[in-house]
Enzyme design. Structure first.
Site, PDB file in Angstrom:
ATOM      1  N   ASP A  77      -0.025 -44.118  40.908  1.00 52.53           N
ATOM      2  CA  ASP A  77      -0.831 -44.676  41.757  1.00 52.53           C
ATOM      3  C   ASP A  77      -0.719 -44.781  43.178  1.00 52.53           C
ATOM      4  O   ASP A  77       0.406 -44.578  43.712  1.00 52.53           O
ATOM      5  CB  ASP A  77      -1.024 -46.329  41.232  1.00 52.53           C
ATOM      6  CG  ASP A  77      -2.583 -46.831  41.366  1.00 52.53           C
ATOM      7  OD1 ASP A  77      -3.369 -46.104  41.800  1.00 52.53           O
ATOM      8  OD2 ASP A  77      -2.536 -48.101  41.153  1.00 52.53           O
ATOM      9  N   HIS A  78      -1.935 -44.379  43.884  1.00 48.89           N
ATOM     10  CA  HIS A  78      -1.878 -44.702  45.550  1.00 48.89           C
ATOM     11  C   HIS A  78      -0.839 -43.665  45.984  1.00 48.89           C
ATOM     12  O   HIS A  78      -0.051 -44.092  46.782  1.00 48.89           O
ATOM     13  CB  HIS A  78      -1.931 -46.099  45.833  1.00 48.89           C
ATOM     14  CG  HIS A  78      -2.748 -46.867  45.584  1.00 48.89           C
ATOM     15  ND1 HIS A  78      -4.137 -46.926  46.564  1.00 48.89           N
ATOM     16  CD2 HIS A  78      -3.362 -47.674  44.877  1.00 48.89           C
ATOM     17  CE1 HIS A  78      -5.006 -47.690  46.276  1.00 48.89           C
ATOM     18  NE2 HIS A  78      -4.296 -48.173  44.982  1.00 48.89           N
ATOM     19  N   GLU A 181      -7.535 -38.729  40.387  1.00 48.65           N
ATOM     20  CA  GLU A 181      -8.559 -39.875  40.795  1.00 48.65           C
ATOM     21  C   GLU A 181      -8.444 -39.624  42.157  1.00 48.65           C
ATOM     22  O   GLU A 181      -7.056 -39.852  42.906  1.00 48.65           O
ATOM     23  CB  GLU A 181      -8.078 -41.142  40.331  1.00 48.65           C
ATOM     24  CG  GLU A 181      -8.955 -42.342  40.731  1.00 48.65           C
ATOM     25  CD  GLU A 181      -8.521 -43.638  40.185  1.00 48.65           C
ATOM     26  OE1 GLU A 181      -9.497 -44.076  39.445  1.00 48.65           O
ATOM     27  OE2 GLU A 181      -7.399 -44.195  40.282  1.00 48.65           O
TER      28      GLU A 181
END
Length: 213
Positions: A77-78, A181
């Site tokens: 993530d991130h 994403e």
């Protein structure tokens, strides 16, 4: 089975402490959702003192103990830099969320026209971008650009889009199959529906295959 989930309905649980996956498994049983059990950002790993491999190992132990035999994912993530990527690839993550928020020009929304035009002039692709987006006669549910709103979108997001492209390119060098994403958040200004269209269209035009935005 740990694998990319594609466009299947999914839910990111994210076991931040390495103790909650058993409960997450119990809660998702019998639903239509494909779960993402391992999900932690570089920042969270730093704060919790865990590594991508430890997060993955904790999730796998819980999955094995529960005899979970359906598809599940693991989200890195991130991710903000290309250097963030390799440890997650090595640990077997399947879903990669990149955050190019630091490359967004947050002042573009409020720049006076003379400042905006000066910034837009520094982008060598303005003529091509204007041809793509200003000559559309079709009415779109998210609206249509005019020159100033297109300049604001380009100035605001083009550097972030280019960073996402470079992150996708680096990932493709390291891994054959993955969910990708782009998460443009933690910025000072909101993203309009028309700007969402611009980001998605530019990513697609530049060859980035993304699962979610």
């Amino acid at each position: 089975m740990l694998s990319p989930l594609g466009l299947s309905p999914s839910f990111g649980f994210g076991d931040r402490l390495g103790l909650a996956t058993a409960g997450h498994i119990a809660s998702v049983k019998g639903t239509k959702f494909a779960p993402i059990f391992a999900q932690q950002s570089v920042r969270e790993n730093t704060r919790t003192g865990r590594t991508p491999q430890q997060v993955m190992d904790d999730a796998k132990r819980a999955v094995d103990a529960a005899k979970w035999d359906s598809a599940w994912g693991a989200d890195a993530d991130h991710l903000k830099t290309v250097d963030d990527i390799p440890p997650f690839v090595e640990a077997g993550y399947t879903f990669f969320t990149v955050d190019p928020g630091e490359h967004v020009d947050n002042t573009a929304d409020s720049d006076p026209l003379d400042v905006l035009k000066r910034k837009a002039a520094s982008f060598i692709n303005w003529d091509h971008i204007s041809m793509l987006y200003l000559d559309q006669n079709m009415e779109q549910v998210w609206g249509n650009f005019e020159a100033v709103s297109l300049q604001r979108a380009m100035v605001k997001y083009d550097n972030a889009i280019e960073h996402a492209v470079s992150m996708s390119s680096r990932l493709s060098e390291l891994k054959d199959e993955f969910d990708f994403e782009v998460s443009v958040d933690e910025t000072d200004s909101p993203t309009t529906p028309l700007e969402h269209f611009y980001i998605a269209n530019e990513l697609t035009r530049k060859g980035v295959k993304f699962t979610s935005l």
